[in-house]
Design an enzyme around this catalytic site. Structure first.
Site, PDB file in Angstrom:
ATOM      1  N   ASN A 104       0.800  -1.229   0.000  1.00  0.00           N
ATOM      2  CA  ASN A 104       0.000   0.000   0.000  1.00  0.00           C
ATOM      3  C   ASN A 104       0.832   1.278   0.000  1.00  0.00           C
ATOM      4  O   ASN A 104       0.292   2.372   0.140  1.00  0.00           O
ATOM      5  CB  ASN A 104      -0.946   0.003   1.200  1.00  0.00           C
ATOM      6  N   VAL A 111       1.036   6.915  -0.509  1.00  0.00           N
ATOM      7  CA  VAL A 111       0.335   6.021   0.412  1.00  0.00           C
ATOM      8  C   VAL A 111      -1.081   5.775  -0.090  1.00  0.00           C
ATOM      9  O   VAL A 111      -1.800   6.710  -0.430  1.00  0.00           O
ATOM     10  CB  VAL A 111       0.273   6.644   1.833  1.00  0.00           C
ATOM     11  N   CYS A 112      -1.466   4.501  -0.132  1.00  0.00           N
ATOM     12  CA  CYS A 112      -2.819   4.129  -0.527  1.00  0.00           C
ATOM     13  C   CYS A 112      -3.627   3.852   0.740  1.00  0.00           C
ATOM     14  O   CYS A 112      -3.530   2.782   1.335  1.00  0.00           O
ATOM     15  CB  CYS A 112      -2.785   2.896  -1.424  1.00  0.00           C
ATOM     16  N   LEU A 113      -4.349   4.858   1.167  1.00  0.00           N
ATOM     17  CA  LEU A 113      -5.205   4.747   2.350  1.00  0.00           C
ATOM     18  C   LEU A 113      -6.509   5.449   1.980  1.00  0.00           C
ATOM     19  O   LEU A 113      -6.502   6.641   1.657  1.00  0.00           O
ATOM     20  CB  LEU A 113      -4.521   5.416   3.552  1.00  0.00           C
TER      21      LEU A 113
END
Length: 183
Positions: A104, A111-113
């Site tokens: 992620n 950042v993949c959030l």
């Protein structure tokens, strides 16, 4: 048309300058909200916060996460936060400064959030984002990856994924990519 608010503000500024004081910088709504969020922070024991530009610049800060469980246990990961004046209507921009082998987080630190993108709502705060980042280290998600190679290894071969994470954190190569030591 005369702008009475502008005239009133100018008179206040002139009076402050006449008293020998520097003019007071008016804080944006985003700065006021961020000040409140930071004063109410309830950081997990694995997380610290710092202000590299000094306490006067609350809009730019760093957090350090040191997971105490999971694949990333013992590593130290630094994230930069840039908060826009329109916060909380826009999410903070968060980047990982530590190069990490993670499904992620890509190699550029993006950042993949979900709460930093489509699921952001003004009722969320910095504390929520910090807990979300901590969760990425205890429960990496292979279903919404930025690093597709790491996600595929996590999904297909968790033991190899764990080995790759350990090698990367110790300062080594995973495939053709070198990761500096972060343990």
């Amino acid at each position: 048309m005369i702008n009475l608010f502008k005239i009133k503000g100018q008179k206040r500024e002139d009076a402050a300058n006449a008293n020998g004081r520097a003019p007071v910088k008016k804080q944006s709504a985003g700065e006021l909200r961020l000040h409140k969020d930071i004063s109410e922070l309830n950081l997990p024991k694995t997380t610290t916060i710092s202000f590299p530009n000094g306490k006067d610049d609350l809009m730019n800060f760093e957090i350090s996460i040191r997971p105490d469980e999971g694949y990333y246990q013992g590593g130290t990961f630094i994230f930069t936060f840039q908060v826009s004046p329109s916060y909380p209507h826009e999410p903070p921009k968060v980047k990982c400064k530590t190069k990490v082998y993670h499904p992620n987080i890509d190699l550029e630190g993006n950042v993949c959030l979900n709460i930093l993108r489509e699921d952001w709502k003004p009722v969320l705060n910095i504390n929520t984002v910090i807990y979300g980042l901590n969760l990425l280290f205890t429960q990496p998600n292979d279903e919404d990856p930025l690093n597709h190679d790491a996600a595929a290894v996590l999904r297909d071969n968790p033991k190899l994924f764990e080995s790759n994470v350990r090698r990367a954190m110790a300062g080594g190569y995973v495939g053709q990519i070198y990761f500096p030591r972060c343990i």
